[in-house]
Enzyme design. Structure first.
Site, PDB file in Angstrom:
ATOM      1  N   ASP A 255       0.995  -1.334   0.104  1.00 28.41           N
ATOM      2  CA  ASP A 255      -0.190   0.076   0.047  1.00 28.41           C
ATOM      3  C   ASP A 255       0.843   1.000  -0.032  1.00 28.41           C
ATOM      4  OD1 ASP A 255      -2.137   1.354  -0.011  1.00 28.41           O
ATOM      5  OD2 ASP A 255      -2.627   1.310   2.302  1.00 28.41           O
TER       6      ASP A 255
ATOM      7  N   ASN B  11     -11.154  -2.329  -5.198  1.00 28.75           N
ATOM      8  CA  ASN B  11     -10.509  -1.387  -5.877  1.00 28.75           C
ATOM      9  C   ASN B  11     -11.266  -0.842  -7.463  1.00 28.75           C
ATOM     10  OD1 ASN B  11      -7.063  -2.649  -4.867  1.00 28.75           O
ATOM     11  ND2 ASN B  11      -8.126  -0.995  -4.236  1.00 28.75           N
TER      12      ASN B  11
HETATM   13  C1  IPE Z   1      -5.566  -2.677  -0.212  1.00 28.94           C
HETATM   14  O1  IPE Z   1      -5.305  -1.310  -0.372  1.00 28.94           O
HETATM   15  C2  IPE Z   1      -5.605  -3.246  -1.630  1.00 28.94           C
HETATM   16  C3  IPE Z   1      -4.265  -3.472  -2.093  1.00 28.94           C
HETATM   17  C4  IPE Z   1      -3.161  -3.092  -1.749  1.00 28.94           C
HETATM   18  C5  IPE Z   1      -4.009  -4.010  -3.467  1.00 28.94           C
HETATM   19  P1  IPE Z   1      -6.178  -0.242  -0.500  1.00 28.94           P
HETATM   20  O2  IPE Z   1      -5.608   1.168  -0.645  1.00 28.94           O
HETATM   21  O3  IPE Z   1      -7.343  -0.641  -1.670  1.00 28.94           O
HETATM   22  O4  IPE Z   1      -7.034  -0.464   1.048  1.00 28.94           O
HETATM   23  P2  IPE Z   1      -7.987   0.834   1.568  1.00 28.94           P
HETATM   24  O5  IPE Z   1      -8.699   1.202   0.603  1.00 28.94           O
HETATM   25  O6  IPE Z   1      -6.945   1.928   1.996  1.00 28.94           O
HETATM   26  O7  IPE Z   1      -8.632  -0.087   2.761  1.00 28.94           O
HETATM   27  C1  IPE Z   2      -1.940   0.294  -3.483  1.00 29.86           C
HETATM   28  O1  IPE Z   2      -1.536   1.684  -3.161  1.00 29.86           O
HETATM   29  C2  IPE Z   2      -1.881  -0.461  -4.584  1.00 29.86           C
HETATM   30  C3  IPE Z   2      -3.506  -0.696  -4.889  1.00 29.86           C
HETATM   31  C4  IPE Z   2      -4.264  -0.666  -4.115  1.00 29.86           C
HETATM   32  C5  IPE Z   2      -3.595  -1.342  -6.447  1.00 29.86           C
HETATM   33  P1  IPE Z   2      -2.689   2.844  -3.379  1.00 29.86           P
HETATM   34  O2  IPE Z   2      -3.109   2.974  -4.778  1.00 29.86           O
HETATM   35  O3  IPE Z   2      -3.742   2.112  -2.458  1.00 29.86           O
HETATM   36  O4  IPE Z   2      -1.861   3.989  -2.684  1.00 29.86           O
HETATM   37  P2  IPE Z   2      -2.451   4.829  -1.584  1.00 29.86           P
HETATM   38  O5  IPE Z   2      -3.119   4.226  -0.704  1.00 29.86           O
HETATM   39  O6  IPE Z   2      -3.559   5.686  -2.342  1.00 29.86           O
HETATM   40  O7  IPE Z   2      -1.630   5.869  -1.273  1.00 29.86           O
HETATM   41 MG    MG Z   3      -4.210   2.278  -0.571  1.00 28.17          MG
END
Ligand code: IPE
Ligand code: IPE
Ligand code: MG
Length: 246
Positions: free
Chosen positions: A24, A72
Site C-alpha cells: 500500500d 479497487n
Molecule cells: C488494499 O489497499 C489493496 C491493495 C493493496 C491491493 P487499499 O488502498 O485498496 O485499501 P484501503 O482502501 O485503504 O482500505
Molecule cells: C496500493 O496503493 C496499490 C493498489 C491498491 C492497487 P494505493 O493505490 O492504495 O496507494 P494509496 O493508499 O492511495 O497511497
Molecule cells: Mg491504499
C-alpha cells in the site's frame, strides 16, 4: 498450521515460511512527487523483484502479494485501466526472469471480471513456472477475502446439491480446500506498508493466527533491507495459537 512449522528448514527455522504483503501507498508516493497515481503504481511494481529475490535468503518459501482488491474497481476508470495495463506489462516483462529464477507464480482472486487477454497471460505464466520450487509467489488480483469465502461456499453448496458431498463432511479443512489458496500454507506474517493498520479484506480466513507488522514506509520505498528488518521482528514474537506456553 502446526504442521507447516515442523518442516525441516535448517538455519532459518525461526523465520516465517509464508509472508503476505499488502503493498500500500503507491498513490501517496506519487502525490508527494506531484505525479499521477499511476506513476506510483509503476514504481511499486518495480519493487517486487527485489523482495522476491530476498525470500530464499530468509527462508521464506511463500510470498503472497496483494495487487488489486475486489474493492479497487471503485477507483476512477483511468486508474483501473492503468492498473490492468500495468499487470499485463508486468507479466510480459517479468515472466522470463521469474521462470529463470525458479519462481513459481500463481494467482488468487476472481478472474471472471478480468479481461480475457490478461487471464490468458496469467494462465500461461502459471503453466510456464509450474515446475519451479525455489520461491512460490502468489499474486492476489481481483481478490477479496469475503468474495473468496463466498465463492467457496457457493461451490461447496453446489457439490452438496449434486450429491457429491454431504453436509456432514463439511469442516474447516473441507471449506479451506475450496478457497483460492488451497495450495498454500496459512501466512505466518502479514506486512502492510504505508501506515494503515487494517487488513482491507486480505486473506481473512487464512490469517486467523498470522502475526501482523504495520509499517510506515510507502510501498515504492520498501527495500530489501527493510524487508529483512521486518522479518527479524517476527523472530521476537511468541506464537501461542490459543494455548498457554508450558
Ligand atoms: C488494499 O489497499 C489493496 C491493495 C493493496 C491491493 P487499499 O488502498 O485498496 O485499501 P484501503 O482502501 O485503504 O482500505
Ligand atoms: C496500493 O496503493 C496499490 C493498489 C491498491 C492497487 P494505493 O493505490 O492504495 O496507494 P494509496 O493508499 O492511495 O497511497
Ligand atoms: Mg491504499
Amino acid at each position: 498450521m502446526s504442521e507447516t512449522k515442523v518442516q525441516t528448514r535448517p538455519d532459518t527455522s525461526d523465520g516465517p515460511r509464508h509472508v503476505a504483503i499488502i503493498m500500500d501507498g503507491n498513490g501517496r508516493w506519487a502525490q508527494m512527487r506531484g505525479r499521477p497515481r499511476l506513476f506510483g503504481h509503476h514504481a511499486g511494481a518495480k519493487r517486487i523483484r527485489e523482495i522476491v529475490e530476498a525470500c530464499p535468503d530468509h527462508g521464506v518459501k511463500y510470498l503472497t502479494i496483494f495487487a488489486f482488491s475486489t474493492e479497487n474497481w471503485k477507483r476512477t476508470q483511468t486508474e483501473v485501466a492503468g492498473l490492468m495495463a500495468l499487470f499485463r506489462r508486468y507479466i510480459q516483462r517479468e515472466a522470463r526472469d521469474l521462470f529463470q529464477r525458479g519462481v513459481r507464480v500463481r494467482f488468487i482472486g476472481d478472474r471472471i471480471k478480468l479481461d480475457e487477454k490478461l487471464v490468458t497471460m496469467m494462465d500461461d505464466l502459471e503453466l510456464m513456472t509450474a515446475g519451479n520450487d525455489r520461491v512460490h509467489l502468489t499474486i492476489a488480483l481481483n481478490y477479496g477475502g469475503r468474495d473468496e469465502v463466498t465463492r467457496a461456499a457457493k461451490r461447496l453448496a453446489y457439490e452438496i446439491e449434486m450429491g457429491r458431498l454431504s453436509h456432514k463432511d463439511v469442516d474447516a479443512e473441507t471449506l479451506a480446500s475450496f478457497l483460492d489458496t488451497h495450495f498454500l500454507p496459512d501466512p505466518d506474517l502479514v506486512i502492510r506498508t504505508s501506515g494503515e493498520a487494517r487488513i482491507s479484506n486480505f486473506l481473512l480466513w487464512q490469517s486467523a493466527y498470522a502475526e501482523y507488522e504495520f509499517i510506515d514506509t510507502l510501498w515504492p520505498d520498501f527495500t530489501r533491507a527493510e524487508f529483512a528488518r521486518v522479518l527479524s521482528l517476527y523472530g521476537t514474537r511468541e506464537r501461542r495459537f490459543g494455548a498457554v506456553k508450558a
